[in-house]
Design a protein around this motif. Structure first.
Motif, mmCIF file in Angstrom:
data_model
loop_
_atom_site.group_PDB
_atom_site.id
_atom_site.type_symbol
_atom_site.label_atom_id
_atom_site.label_comp_id
_atom_site.label_asym_id
_atom_site.label_seq_id
_atom_site.Cartn_x
_atom_site.Cartn_y
_atom_site.Cartn_z
ATOM 1 N N ASP A 55 0.802 -1.124 -0.012
ATOM 2 C CA ASP A 55 0.096 0.192 -0.004
ATOM 3 C C ASP A 55 0.836 1.074 0.038
ATOM 4 O OD1 ASP A 55 0.940 -0.068 2.652
ATOM 5 O OD2 ASP A 55 -0.918 -0.148 3.630
ATOM 6 N N ASN A 87 -2.866 -7.801 4.625
ATOM 7 C CA ASN A 87 -4.100 -7.709 3.745
ATOM 8 C C ASN A 87 -3.798 -8.769 2.396
ATOM 9 O OD1 ASN A 87 -6.714 -7.097 2.654
ATOM 10 N ND2 ASN A 87 -6.197 -5.537 1.896
ATOM 11 N N SER A 89 -5.470 -10.319 -1.162
ATOM 12 C CA SER A 89 -6.954 -10.657 -1.811
ATOM 13 C C SER A 89 -7.278 -11.955 -1.855
ATOM 14 C CB SER A 89 -6.395 -10.476 -3.434
ATOM 15 O OG SER A 89 -5.828 -11.774 -4.027
ATOM 16 N N MET A 116 -13.951 -11.487 7.874
ATOM 17 C CA MET A 116 -12.674 -11.705 7.387
ATOM 18 C C MET A 116 -12.090 -13.141 7.302
ATOM 19 S SD MET A 116 -9.747 -9.866 9.183
ATOM 20 C CE MET A 116 -9.183 -10.746 10.915
ATOM 21 N N SER A 118 -8.716 -15.719 7.604
ATOM 22 C CA SER A 118 -7.454 -15.500 8.012
ATOM 23 C C SER A 118 -6.678 -16.990 8.176
ATOM 24 C CB SER A 118 -7.411 -15.112 9.590
ATOM 25 O OG SER A 118 -7.990 -13.965 9.589
ATOM 26 N N CYS A 131 -2.264 -13.685 7.622
ATOM 27 C CA CYS A 131 -2.730 -13.040 6.202
ATOM 28 C C CYS A 131 -4.268 -13.044 6.314
ATOM 29 C CB CYS A 131 -2.595 -13.970 5.020
ATOM 30 S SG CYS A 131 -0.644 -13.746 4.722
ATOM 31 N N ALA A 132 -4.769 -11.940 6.022
ATOM 32 C CA ALA A 132 -6.161 -11.566 6.081
ATOM 33 C C ALA A 132 -6.948 -10.996 4.988
ATOM 34 C CB ALA A 132 -6.558 -10.558 7.211
ATOM 35 N N CYS A 133 -8.282 -11.726 4.568
ATOM 36 C CA CYS A 133 -8.943 -11.282 3.473
ATOM 37 C C CYS A 133 -10.116 -10.883 3.796
ATOM 38 C CB CYS A 133 -8.894 -12.501 2.549
ATOM 39 S SG CYS A 133 -9.938 -12.303 0.972
ATOM 40 N N TYR A 134 -10.819 -9.656 3.702
ATOM 41 C CA TYR A 134 -12.128 -9.101 3.904
ATOM 42 C C TYR A 134 -12.933 -9.871 3.151
ATOM 43 C CZ TYR A 134 -10.574 -4.898 6.433
ATOM 44 O OH TYR A 134 -9.980 -4.207 7.386
ATOM 45 N N HIS A 144 -13.186 0.308 4.710
ATOM 46 C CA HIS A 144 -13.366 -1.006 5.545
ATOM 47 C C HIS A 144 -14.030 -0.466 6.787
ATOM 48 C CE1 HIS A 144 -11.376 -2.991 2.136
ATOM 49 N NE2 HIS A 144 -12.293 -3.878 2.348
#
Length: 193
Positions: A55, A87, A89, A116, A118, A131-134, A144
């Motif tokens: 980011d 974050n 994808s 999310m 994880s 590692c997280a994905c909304y 968010h």
């Protein structure tokens, strides 16, 4: 008395071991470009490596060729950092287990967190990485965090223990109604069938 208003994380600095372990993990496992390298300006015997987590912000690592890797879990005492969440994808999230398995890196497997998904594993120094994905994309013009606060209010009102997908969907609908205009006088749900 006045606040010091935060506007985001500038960078996070972690204590690393040798230089190559940091480069191999942050860039070679997590794909964060290695973008800057200089001595630690407070301790010239250490290196200071900079990585872009995706980011444009920074994760930096102090390195020292005399520090060795510790594979045990880093401390979780009060005042210590429990884990760092990165974050990813949905497409990447669905590949993580196989990619960790290919390297022989133990992990938690998929964890459904309601809002999310994880997966957790340790870096080579024992620091816990998530590692997280909304499970949602916010409406245009919203963040968010905007969705999360609305979903939280809906969860509390419903008496539910944690945020679920129904709270997220309803929060997104509320935000769209609040932030996007319509020519209709009545925007309530209807059944045209």
């Amino acid at each position: 008395m006045r606040k010091i208003q935060a506007q985001g994380i500038h960078h996070i600095t972690l204590m690393g071991a040798d230089r190559q372990t940091s480069i191999d993990f942050w860039e070679g496992v997590l794909g964060m470009p290695f973008i800057f390298d200089q001595p630690n300006l407070d301790d010239p015997s250490e290196g200071h490596l900079y990585f872009d987590p995706g980011d444009g912000r920074l994760i930096t690592v102090f390195t020292n060729e005399n520090r060795t890797r510790a594979h045990r879990r880093t401390p979780t005492d009060a005042g210590c950092v429990h884990h760092l969440a990165i974050n990813v994808s949905l497409a990447t999230f669905r590949q993580i287990e196989a990619r960790l398995d290919a390297r022989g890196i133990p992990h938690s497997g998929h964890k459904d967190r309601g809002f999310m998904d994880s997966i957790y594993f340790k870096d080579p120094l024992g620091f816990l990485i998530e590692c997280a994905c909304y499970k949602f994309e916010p409406p245009v013009g919203c963040t968010h965090a905007d969705v999360m606060i609305e979903a939280h209010k809906l969860r509390v009102k419903a008496g539910d223990d944690s945020i679920g997908e129904v709270h997220l969907a309803d929060a997104i609908e509320l935000l769209v109604e609040r932030t996007q205009s319509s020519l209709s006088d009545d925007r309530s749900a209807k059944s045209p069938y």
